[in-house]
Design a protein around this motif. Structure first.
Motif, PDB file in Angstrom:
ATOM      1  N   LEU A 116       0.802  -1.219   0.000  1.00 10.64           N
ATOM      2  CA  LEU A 116       0.000   0.000   0.000  1.00 10.64           C
ATOM      3  C   LEU A 116       0.846   1.285   0.000  1.00 10.64           C
ATOM      4  CD1 LEU A 116      -3.011   0.405  -0.193  1.00 10.64           C
ATOM      5  CD2 LEU A 116      -3.114   0.605   2.282  1.00 10.64           C
ATOM      6  N   TYR A 154       1.815   2.358  -3.410  1.00 11.54           N
ATOM      7  CA  TYR A 154       0.685   2.930  -4.128  1.00 11.54           C
ATOM      8  C   TYR A 154       0.430   4.365  -3.685  1.00 11.54           C
ATOM      9  CZ  TYR A 154      -4.064   3.994  -5.371  1.00 11.54           C
ATOM     10  OH  TYR A 154      -5.163   4.639  -5.845  1.00 11.54           O
ATOM     11  N   ALA A 178       3.019   6.595  -5.198  1.00 16.12           N
ATOM     12  CA  ALA A 178       2.820   6.804  -6.633  1.00 16.12           C
ATOM     13  C   ALA A 178       1.680   7.783  -6.866  1.00 16.12           C
ATOM     14  CB  ALA A 178       2.537   5.470  -7.317  1.00 16.12           C
ATOM     15  N   LYS A 179       0.589   7.596  -6.105  1.00 18.20           N
ATOM     16  CA  LYS A 179      -0.562   8.478  -6.248  1.00 18.20           C
ATOM     17  C   LYS A 179      -0.181   9.913  -5.875  1.00 18.20           C
ATOM     18  CE  LYS A 179      -4.424   8.314  -3.584  1.00 18.20           C
ATOM     19  NZ  LYS A 179      -5.712   7.906  -3.020  1.00 18.20           N
ATOM     20  N   VAL A 204       2.010  11.403  -8.697  1.00 18.29           N
ATOM     21  CA  VAL A 204       1.272  11.733  -9.920  1.00 18.29           C
ATOM     22  C   VAL A 204       0.426  12.992  -9.716  1.00 18.29           C
ATOM     23  CG1 VAL A 204      -0.591  10.994 -11.442  1.00 18.29           C
ATOM     24  CG2 VAL A 204       1.224   9.400 -10.850  1.00 18.29           C
ATOM     25  N   ILE A 205      -0.306  13.034  -8.621  1.00 29.59           N
ATOM     26  CA  ILE A 205      -1.205  14.172  -8.399  1.00 29.59           C
ATOM     27  C   ILE A 205      -0.422  15.449  -8.135  1.00 29.59           C
ATOM     28  CG2 ILE A 205      -2.984  15.087  -6.858  1.00 29.59           C
ATOM     29  CD1 ILE A 205      -4.012  12.185  -6.634  1.00 29.59           C
ATOM     30  N   SER A 265       1.129  16.722 -11.467  1.00 28.80           N
ATOM     31  CA  SER A 265       0.154  17.356 -12.377  1.00 28.80           C
ATOM     32  C   SER A 265      -0.225  18.733 -11.864  1.00 28.80           C
ATOM     33  CB  SER A 265      -1.108  16.498 -12.482  1.00 28.80           C
ATOM     34  OG  SER A 265      -0.807  15.141 -12.394  1.00 28.80           O
ATOM     35  N   PHE A 298      -3.114  15.144   8.410  1.00 28.70           N
ATOM     36  CA  PHE A 298      -3.198  13.693   8.482  1.00 28.70           C
ATOM     37  C   PHE A 298      -4.136  13.094   7.440  1.00 28.70           C
ATOM     38  CE2 PHE A 298      -2.659  15.564  12.702  1.00 28.70           C
ATOM     39  CZ  PHE A 298      -1.315  15.282  12.859  1.00 28.70           C
ATOM     40  N   PHE A 303      -4.738  12.571   2.961  1.00 28.18           N
ATOM     41  CA  PHE A 303      -4.004  12.535   1.703  1.00 28.18           C
ATOM     42  C   PHE A 303      -3.964  13.914   1.047  1.00 28.18           C
ATOM     43  CE2 PHE A 303      -3.714  11.817  -2.876  1.00 28.18           C
ATOM     44  CZ  PHE A 303      -2.484  11.181  -2.902  1.00 28.18           C
ATOM     45  N   ILE A 311       9.439  15.418 -14.323  1.00 24.43           N
ATOM     46  CA  ILE A 311      10.061  14.184 -13.833  1.00 24.43           C
ATOM     47  C   ILE A 311      10.808  14.425 -12.524  1.00 24.43           C
ATOM     48  CG2 ILE A 311      11.802  12.438 -14.345  1.00 24.43           C
ATOM     49  CD1 ILE A 311      11.025  12.771 -17.300  1.00 24.43           C
ATOM     50  N   GLY A 350      -2.558   3.650   4.094  1.00 22.42           N
ATOM     51  CA  GLY A 350      -3.455   3.874   2.963  1.00 22.42           C
ATOM     52  C   GLY A 350      -3.785   5.328   2.724  1.00 22.42           C
ATOM     53  N   ARG A 383       0.761   7.083   4.814  1.00 19.57           N
ATOM     54  CA  ARG A 383       1.991   6.301   4.985  1.00 19.57           C
ATOM     55  C   ARG A 383       2.605   6.060   3.612  1.00 19.57           C
ATOM     56  NH1 ARG A 383       1.222   1.264   8.328  1.00 19.57           N
ATOM     57  NH2 ARG A 383       1.150   2.796  10.008  1.00 19.57           N
ATOM     58  N   PHE A 418       3.021   8.725 -19.318  1.00 22.00           N
ATOM     59  CA  PHE A 418       2.362   9.447 -18.233  1.00 22.00           C
ATOM     60  C   PHE A 418       0.858   9.256 -18.252  1.00 22.00           C
ATOM     61  CE2 PHE A 418       6.289  11.939 -17.688  1.00 22.00           C
ATOM     62  CZ  PHE A 418       6.404  11.739 -16.329  1.00 22.00           C
ATOM     63  N   LEU A 434      -1.365   7.731 -15.191  1.00 23.24           N
ATOM     64  CA  LEU A 434      -2.470   8.504 -14.623  1.00 23.24           C
ATOM     65  C   LEU A 434      -3.773   7.713 -14.625  1.00 23.24           C
ATOM     66  CD1 LEU A 434      -2.160  12.171 -15.933  1.00 23.24           C
ATOM     67  CD2 LEU A 434      -2.638  11.438 -13.598  1.00 23.24           C
ATOM     68  N   LEU A 475      -3.784   4.758 -12.244  1.00 23.01           N
ATOM     69  CA  LEU A 475      -3.906   5.135 -10.837  1.00 23.01           C
ATOM     70  C   LEU A 475      -5.326   5.536 -10.477  1.00 23.01           C
ATOM     71  CD1 LEU A 475      -0.623   7.042 -10.142  1.00 23.01           C
ATOM     72  CD2 LEU A 475      -1.555   5.187  -8.783  1.00 23.01           C
ATOM     73  N   SER A 487      -9.674   4.956  -0.470  1.00 25.42           N
ATOM     74  CA  SER A 487      -9.419   3.556  -0.790  1.00 25.42           C
ATOM     75  C   SER A 487     -10.096   2.648   0.231  1.00 25.42           C
ATOM     76  CB  SER A 487      -7.924   3.304  -0.802  1.00 25.42           C
ATOM     77  OG  SER A 487      -7.393   3.602   0.468  1.00 25.42           O
ATOM     78  N   ALA A 514      -8.766   1.012   2.413  1.00 25.64           N
ATOM     79  CA  ALA A 514      -8.123   1.102   3.723  1.00 25.64           C
ATOM     80  C   ALA A 514      -8.934   1.950   4.691  1.00 25.64           C
ATOM     81  CB  ALA A 514      -6.725   1.676   3.582  1.00 25.64           C
ATOM     82  N   ALA A 548      -6.206  14.068  13.884  1.00 25.38           N
ATOM     83  CA  ALA A 548      -5.866  12.857  13.128  1.00 25.38           C
ATOM     84  C   ALA A 548      -7.014  11.847  13.204  1.00 25.38           C
ATOM     85  CB  ALA A 548      -4.595  12.231  13.672  1.00 25.38           C
ATOM     86  N   PRO A 549      -7.335  11.196  12.095  1.00 25.75           N
ATOM     87  CA  PRO A 549      -8.535  10.352  12.016  1.00 25.75           C
ATOM     88  C   PRO A 549      -8.365   8.951  12.600  1.00 25.75           C
ATOM     89  CG  PRO A 549      -7.440  10.381   9.902  1.00 25.75           C
ATOM     90  CD  PRO A 549      -6.638  11.264  10.805  1.00 25.75           C
TER      91      PRO A 549
END
Lengths: 216, 251
Positions: free
Chosen positions: A4, A7, A10-11, A14-15, A18, A85, A87, A149, A171, A174, B9, B13, B16, B24, B26, B75-76
């Motif tokens: 996780l 992932y 990476a997310k 990417v965000i 952009s 805390f 995303f 990049i 998730g 982290r 790219f 994108l 993802l 997600s 989680a 914090a959640p």
């Protein structure tokens, strides 16, 4: 083994990338060609994250994004919930931290473009906005890609700022570098090895790509 | 080149965004903020809880002070398992949590693996061995185990003698790791760390002068999963959980 964090990283990358390119290209354009008082003051402000330690940026962001901070309060009004805390919070933090790393290379590419090109566009009747999209951007696509990049790599490995603003929530905040740090801290060396190994080919390949893009 | 780039790219994108929405799976799990000393038993307890209820518990392990600061800032987390009674009590008083209860009582130990450390009469004796260069301690400001160790060292008048040689770790788990990897000669850590398979590679002395550490847990008010969180907290006192806690030296 928990994949996780890879992932999430990476997310995040990417965000953030952009988002930053969208902000940085016009910003760099303004910094190169704009004529307004206090431009040098503003540019220094944009570059500040290079000079400040991640903990200092993290601390200010912690304050700004928190329930008592301006940004946190506005966010709560509009979207509900807190930014810390989460995303979204680490996207903002990583973007702020990486702003100079995307503005500077784009600015450098803009500066390299032959001024006659832009002057010709004006003479031919293009507005500044149209010039930006139809002359500047197409002529600096390599530089923008290289900046993207670099920002992508930086965000992929973001650590200090994310740790301060995001904590380490599975998730959500982290990211891989924090998971590696925690794996080492808890002597889970096999996980640390595997997660670290994931970075190596990605970083190497992207650096080769940057090299290629900026060769000319 | 341009075309390849945009393809690479673009596909990253799309992949993802398709593979996982912003929130997600989680987020369906219970989120626990857990004091670092309790990591080993916690992992076993959650495994047992998951087997029984199918509810997954995702933990963030850190120092009690750090987790407390995160909770204050929104914090959640659903539940908080601290290493002291103080901080859960403050949360309760601020109206941020349900009433705290003691879920475990732990001990401070001195742990090391060198020949100069093991086979001594007691921890003070081991600590005064001549070739002890560095001693690790969890940050007393944020880690209750570190605070207890520091207090005892001051009490028996060893603090000043050691001060220049003390290495401060972020959590009590990290203090243990410093000694295990040989970065320091000995460290003050939790009995539970000394009882893990890795801990058994060395030896430990219970710091008798330090009072047992009473650790409290509480349910956080803003949790959206009150029922599952409540079930989990109750499970902490179940016979199954008690057995696991005992193997790590908690009572």
């Amino acid at each position: 083994m928990d994949l996780l964090p890879l992932y999430v990283s990476a997310k995040l990358a990417v965000i953030t990338t952009s988002l930053l390119i969208l902000i940085s290209a016009p910003l760099a354009y303004l910094l190169v060609y704009g004529k307004w008082p206090g431009k040098f003051l503003f540019e220094a402000l944009v570059n500040l994250p290079i000079a400040l330690p991640p903990t200092v940026i993290g601390f200010y962001l912690l304050y700004l994004l928190g329930p008592q901070g301006y940004v946190g309060a506005i966010w709560r009004e509009v979207f509900g919930g807190t930014l810390l805390f989460t995303f979204s919070g680490i996207v903002i933090a990583t973007a702020v931290y990486n702003l100079p790393f995307s503005v500077q290379p784009i600015k450098a590419t803009f500066e390299k473009i032959d001024p006659r090109l832009r002057e010709n566009a004006y003479v031919l009747g293009l507005s500044p906005v149209a010039t930006f999209f139809r002359v500047m951007i197409p002529n600096s696509i390599n530089g923008i890609a290289a900046a993207a990049i670099l920002v992508f790599l930086h965000s992929l490995g973001a650590f200090g700022v994310v740790l301060m603003v995001g904590g380490s929530i599975s998730g959500e905040t982290r990211v891989a570098s924090i998971a590696i740090y925690e794996a080492v801290e808890t002597m889970n060396y096999s996980e640390a090895w595997l997660l670290s190994l994931a970075f190596l080919p990605v970083s190497y390949f992207l650096l080769l790509l940057v090299n290629r893009l900026t060769r000319h | 080149m341009k075309r390849i780039l945009s393809k690479v790219f673009g596909s990253i994108l799309v992949a993802l965004f398709l593979s996982c929405p912003w929130s997600s799976d989680a987020s369906e799990d219970l989120k626990a903020a857990v004091a670092a000393n309790f990591m080993a038993p916690f992992k076993e307890i959650t495994a047992a809880f998951e087997a029984e209820t199918k509810v997954k518990v995702e933990a963030t392990f850190s120092s009690t002070g750090n987790l407390y600061a995160q909770i204050i800032n929104g914090a959640p987390y659903d539940v908080f398992l601290a290493a002291d009674e103080e901080r859960p009590k403050i949360l309760f008083r601020k109206g941020l949590s349900g009433e705290p209860f003691v879920y475990a009582t732990g001990r401070v130990v001195l742990w090391g693996m060198g020949k100069n450390v093991c086979g001594r009469a007691n921890w003070k004796d081991a600590l005064s061995a001549e070739d002890i260069r560095k001693v690790a301690l969890a940050n007393p400001e944020t880690a209750p185990y570190g605070a207890a160790a520091q207090q005892v060292l001051k009490q028996v008048d060893l603090w000043r003698k050691l001060e220049g040689r003390v290495v401060t770790a972020q959590t009590v788990g990290q203090a243990f790791q410093y000694a295990l990897t040989g970065g320091v000669d000995v460290s003050f850590c939790a009995l539970s760390s000394a009882l893990t398979p890795q801990g058994k590679k060395g030896c430990y002395y219970v710091v008798e002068e330090a009072p047992p550490i009473r650790q409290a847990a509480c349910l956080l008010k803003h949790s959206a999963r009150q029922k599952e969180a409540q079930d989990f907290l109750r499970f902490l006192s179940s016979p199954k959980a008690e057995t696991i806690k005992k193997t790590y030296g908690y009572h």
